[in-house]
Motif scaffolding. Sequence first.
Motif, PDB file in Angstrom:
ATOM      1  N   PRO A  46      -5.512   5.371   4.001  1.00 59.69           N
ATOM      2  CA  PRO A  46      -5.946   6.599   4.669  1.00 59.69           C
ATOM      3  C   PRO A  46      -4.930   7.134   5.683  1.00 59.69           C
ATOM      4  O   PRO A  46      -4.785   8.339   5.842  1.00 59.69           O
ATOM      5  CB  PRO A  46      -7.242   6.191   5.375  1.00 59.69           C
ATOM      6  N   GLU A  47      -4.224   6.224   6.338  1.00 55.73           N
ATOM      7  CA  GLU A  47      -3.260   6.631   7.353  1.00 55.73           C
ATOM      8  C   GLU A  47      -2.080   7.401   6.769  1.00 55.73           C
ATOM      9  O   GLU A  47      -1.652   8.410   7.302  1.00 55.73           O
ATOM     10  CB  GLU A  47      -2.762   5.396   8.103  1.00 55.73           C
ATOM     11  N   THR A  48      -1.559   6.925   5.646  1.00 58.52           N
ATOM     12  CA  THR A  48      -0.375   7.549   5.033  1.00 58.52           C
ATOM     13  C   THR A  48      -0.708   8.376   3.803  1.00 58.52           C
ATOM     14  O   THR A  48       0.169   9.046   3.255  1.00 58.52           O
ATOM     15  CB  THR A  48       0.646   6.471   4.630  1.00 58.52           C
ATOM     16  N   LYS A  49      -1.948   8.291   3.317  1.00 62.57           N
ATOM     17  CA  LYS A  49      -2.408   8.997   2.104  1.00 62.57           C
ATOM     18  C   LYS A  49      -1.699   8.513   0.841  1.00 62.57           C
ATOM     19  O   LYS A  49      -1.656   9.195  -0.163  1.00 62.57           O
ATOM     20  CB  LYS A  49      -2.231  10.517   2.235  1.00 62.57           C
ATOM     21  N   LYS A  50      -1.149   7.302   0.866  1.00 58.92           N
ATOM     22  CA  LYS A  50      -0.463   6.735  -0.299  1.00 58.92           C
ATOM     23  C   LYS A  50      -1.470   6.050  -1.212  1.00 58.92           C
ATOM     24  O   LYS A  50      -2.448   5.456  -0.750  1.00 58.92           O
ATOM     25  CB  LYS A  50       0.597   5.715   0.129  1.00 58.92           C
ATOM     26  N   ILE A  51      -1.201   6.129  -2.508  1.00 60.90           N
ATOM     27  CA  ILE A  51      -2.089   5.546  -3.514  1.00 60.90           C
ATOM     28  C   ILE A  51      -1.266   4.668  -4.455  1.00 60.90           C
ATOM     29  O   ILE A  51      -0.166   5.038  -4.858  1.00 60.90           O
ATOM     30  CB  ILE A  51      -2.777   6.640  -4.347  1.00 60.90           C
ATOM     31  N   ALA A  52      -1.820   3.518  -4.795  1.00 64.17           N
ATOM     32  CA  ALA A  52      -1.226   2.623  -5.785  1.00 64.17           C
ATOM     33  C   ALA A  52      -2.367   2.078  -6.634  1.00 64.17           C
ATOM     34  O   ALA A  52      -3.515   2.019  -6.176  1.00 64.17           O
ATOM     35  CB  ALA A  52      -0.479   1.485  -5.103  1.00 64.17           C
ATOM     36  N   GLY A  53      -2.080   1.696  -7.866  1.00 65.06           N
ATOM     37  CA  GLY A  53      -3.162   1.203  -8.700  1.00 65.06           C
ATOM     38  C   GLY A  53      -2.720   0.406  -9.897  1.00 65.06           C
ATOM     39  O   GLY A  53      -1.525   0.195 -10.123  1.00 65.06           O
ATOM     40  N   VAL A  54      -3.707  -0.006 -10.665  1.00 65.97           N
ATOM     41  CA  VAL A  54      -3.470  -0.703 -11.923  1.00 65.97           C
ATOM     42  C   VAL A  54      -4.535  -0.256 -12.921  1.00 65.97           C
ATOM     43  O   VAL A  54      -5.708  -0.113 -12.581  1.00 65.97           O
ATOM     44  CB  VAL A  54      -3.490  -2.244 -11.753  1.00 65.97           C
ATOM     45  N   PHE A  55      -4.088   0.000 -14.134  1.00 65.64           N
ATOM     46  CA  PHE A  55      -4.994   0.345 -15.233  1.00 65.64           C
ATOM     47  C   PHE A  55      -4.990  -0.820 -16.214  1.00 65.64           C
ATOM     48  O   PHE A  55      -3.933  -1.322 -16.594  1.00 65.64           O
ATOM     49  CB  PHE A  55      -4.534   1.625 -15.941  1.00 65.64           C
TER      50      PHE A  55
END
Length: 141
Positions: A85-94
Amino acid sequence: MKKILTALFFTCLTTSVYAQNEVTISKLADFQKIVANHHLPKWVTQVGTGSQGKKVSIAGKQYLLFTSCKPHDCGAQRIAVLYAPETKKIAGVFSSVEEKTGDEKLQWLNIPDDLSIDGKTVLFASLTGSIDNHPDSFNFK
């Protein structure tokens, strides 16, 4: 009877407002941009069966962890996303599982260096259910 109907109306109204304001994977800022560069099924951005975000801490930073899966077939396709939330960065795995062989294929999405080990561990643990079973084991200080 009027009191019961009034209470029921306000309960339904409150639930509806809450559901509209609930943060989900598809409502995260920049999520569409991250998945646009990958060949993922449409349900990922449109109609996945999702969860509310869970707070996790990795290297002293706070993240929200979200999961979603293919409607009516969660075992075949799932996605997990970490959102800062602080940096608005997103990472993930599918994750997709081959029906005939049972082989699982992981597709990592936007994993920065600071999340390469612990972030991947948390994301994969959320897919397997380990986060739900052992939530305190996945807060990396």
